[in-house]
Design a protein around this motif. Sequence first.
Motif, PDB file in Angstrom:
ATOM      1  N   GLU A  39       7.974   1.156  -7.535  1.00  0.00           N
ATOM      2  CA  GLU A  39       7.577   2.478  -7.993  1.00  0.00           C
ATOM      3  C   GLU A  39       7.036   3.300  -6.826  1.00  0.00           C
ATOM      4  O   GLU A  39       6.380   2.726  -5.939  1.00  0.00           O
ATOM      5  CB  GLU A  39       6.499   2.370  -9.077  1.00  0.00           C
ATOM      6  N   PRO A  40       7.275   4.621  -6.853  1.00  0.00           N
ATOM      7  CA  PRO A  40       8.215   5.259  -7.761  1.00  0.00           C
ATOM      8  C   PRO A  40       9.637   4.843  -7.410  1.00  0.00           C
ATOM      9  O   PRO A  40       9.955   4.644  -6.237  1.00  0.00           O
ATOM     10  CB  PRO A  40       7.986   6.753  -7.542  1.00  0.00           C
ATOM     11  N   GLY A  41      10.471   4.714  -8.408  1.00  0.00           N
ATOM     12  CA  GLY A  41      11.861   4.316  -8.187  1.00  0.00           C
ATOM     13  C   GLY A  41      12.317   3.302  -9.209  1.00  0.00           C
ATOM     14  O   GLY A  41      11.748   3.170 -10.281  1.00  0.00           O
ATOM     15  N   GLU A  47      14.358   7.227  -8.635  1.00  0.00           N
ATOM     16  CA  GLU A  47      14.529   7.296  -7.183  1.00  0.00           C
ATOM     17  C   GLU A  47      14.654   8.743  -6.719  1.00  0.00           C
ATOM     18  O   GLU A  47      14.160   9.117  -5.646  1.00  0.00           O
ATOM     19  CB  GLU A  47      15.755   6.492  -6.749  1.00  0.00           C
ATOM     20  N   ARG A  50      11.260  10.053  -6.672  1.00  0.00           N
ATOM     21  CA  ARG A  50      10.529   9.466  -5.531  1.00  0.00           C
ATOM     22  C   ARG A  50      10.746  10.308  -4.270  1.00  0.00           C
ATOM     23  O   ARG A  50       9.790  10.570  -3.522  1.00  0.00           O
ATOM     24  CB  ARG A  50      11.017   8.036  -5.292  1.00  0.00           C
ATOM     25  N   THR A  54       7.222  11.993  -2.666  1.00  0.00           N
ATOM     26  CA  THR A  54       6.715  11.426  -1.415  1.00  0.00           C
ATOM     27  C   THR A  54       7.082  12.274  -0.191  1.00  0.00           C
ATOM     28  O   THR A  54       6.687  11.945   0.925  1.00  0.00           O
ATOM     29  CB  THR A  54       7.249   9.996  -1.198  1.00  0.00           C
ATOM     30  N   PHE A  69       5.207  11.409 -10.783  1.00  0.00           N
ATOM     31  CA  PHE A  69       5.101   9.952 -10.798  1.00  0.00           C
ATOM     32  C   PHE A  69       5.271   9.395 -12.205  1.00  0.00           C
ATOM     33  O   PHE A  69       5.934   8.373 -12.413  1.00  0.00           O
ATOM     34  CB  PHE A  69       3.760   9.509 -10.217  1.00  0.00           C
ATOM     35  N   ALA A  72       8.892   9.535 -13.448  1.00  0.00           N
ATOM     36  CA  ALA A  72       9.645   8.417 -12.874  1.00  0.00           C
ATOM     37  C   ALA A  72       9.257   7.113 -13.557  1.00  0.00           C
ATOM     38  O   ALA A  72      10.111   6.267 -13.869  1.00  0.00           O
ATOM     39  CB  ALA A  72       9.377   8.329 -11.368  1.00  0.00           C
ATOM     40  N   ARG A  73       7.957   6.937 -13.831  1.00  0.00           N
ATOM     41  CA  ARG A  73       7.453   5.682 -14.408  1.00  0.00           C
ATOM     42  C   ARG A  73       7.975   5.453 -15.831  1.00  0.00           C
ATOM     43  O   ARG A  73       8.332   4.329 -16.200  1.00  0.00           O
ATOM     44  CB  ARG A  73       5.927   5.714 -14.392  1.00  0.00           C
ATOM     45  N   HIS A  76      11.603   4.471 -15.556  1.00  0.00           N
ATOM     46  CA  HIS A  76      11.654   3.130 -14.967  1.00  0.00           C
ATOM     47  C   HIS A  76      11.339   2.067 -16.015  1.00  0.00           C
ATOM     48  O   HIS A  76      12.042   1.055 -16.132  1.00  0.00           O
ATOM     49  CB  HIS A  76      10.636   3.073 -13.822  1.00  0.00           C
ATOM     50  N   ASP A 154       5.661   8.582   5.063  1.00  0.00           N
ATOM     51  CA  ASP A 154       5.681   9.590   4.004  1.00  0.00           C
ATOM     52  C   ASP A 154       4.330  10.296   3.954  1.00  0.00           C
ATOM     53  O   ASP A 154       3.407   9.984   4.712  1.00  0.00           O
ATOM     54  CB  ASP A 154       6.067   8.982   2.652  1.00  0.00           C
TER      55      ASP A 154
END
Length: 214
Positions: A39-41, A47, A50, A54, A69, A72-73, A76, A154
């Motif tokens: 994470e993130p991703g 992704e 992300r 970042t 975030f 994405a979470r 995911h 990043d």
Amino acid sequence: MQSKLIVLEGIEAAGKGKASIAIMNFLASKGQRVVHTREPGGTPYAEALRAVVTSKEYVTPGICEVMGFYGARCDHTQSLIIPSLENGSHVLSERYYASSFAYQKQTQTELEAVHAICQPYLLEPDLVLFLDISPETSVKRMAEQRVAKGIALDKFELRGFEFMKQVRENYLRISRNETPATHKRWCNIDAEQPIEKVHQDIFKILTEALQLPA
């Protein structure tokens, strides 16, 4: 045995990448199926987010980071973590929602509100392994392992010593059950030790938590 969500947490350069490889090899040697993610991703959508959250290119209000975030979470969790667990595999994730409570403390009120909205779409990890290093070690490792090799940092990695100090303090607050990010089974691991000892400590915890043969 029921599949478990295992999460690695820690400030920058704590050793999560190397620990992930060691854990994957260890679990495979015990006949365990495991999916590795981050994470993130972890999914195409996550992704893509992300890359945005970042990036040094964008300067946004803190709430934008929080929502990015968590967007994405949620994807995911719903698209990768839950299906993998239902398919009988453990999931090993480098970071999960404790990272938001550690890294985005400056927007605590908004963070807790967004977390509450998203919570039905998330899971509570079965085991969190917090690799604990000092901010001094974090900055030193980043200089030696990334900057010296020409690897771009990043925007979080670039925030330096004082930021890493605060993030570590936030993680320690989480470990003391002082935030909504605390989990049922949270294990602090001294990641300043030689890497072989760090990994042996992790294997011991995994053996107990997953009831693996010795």
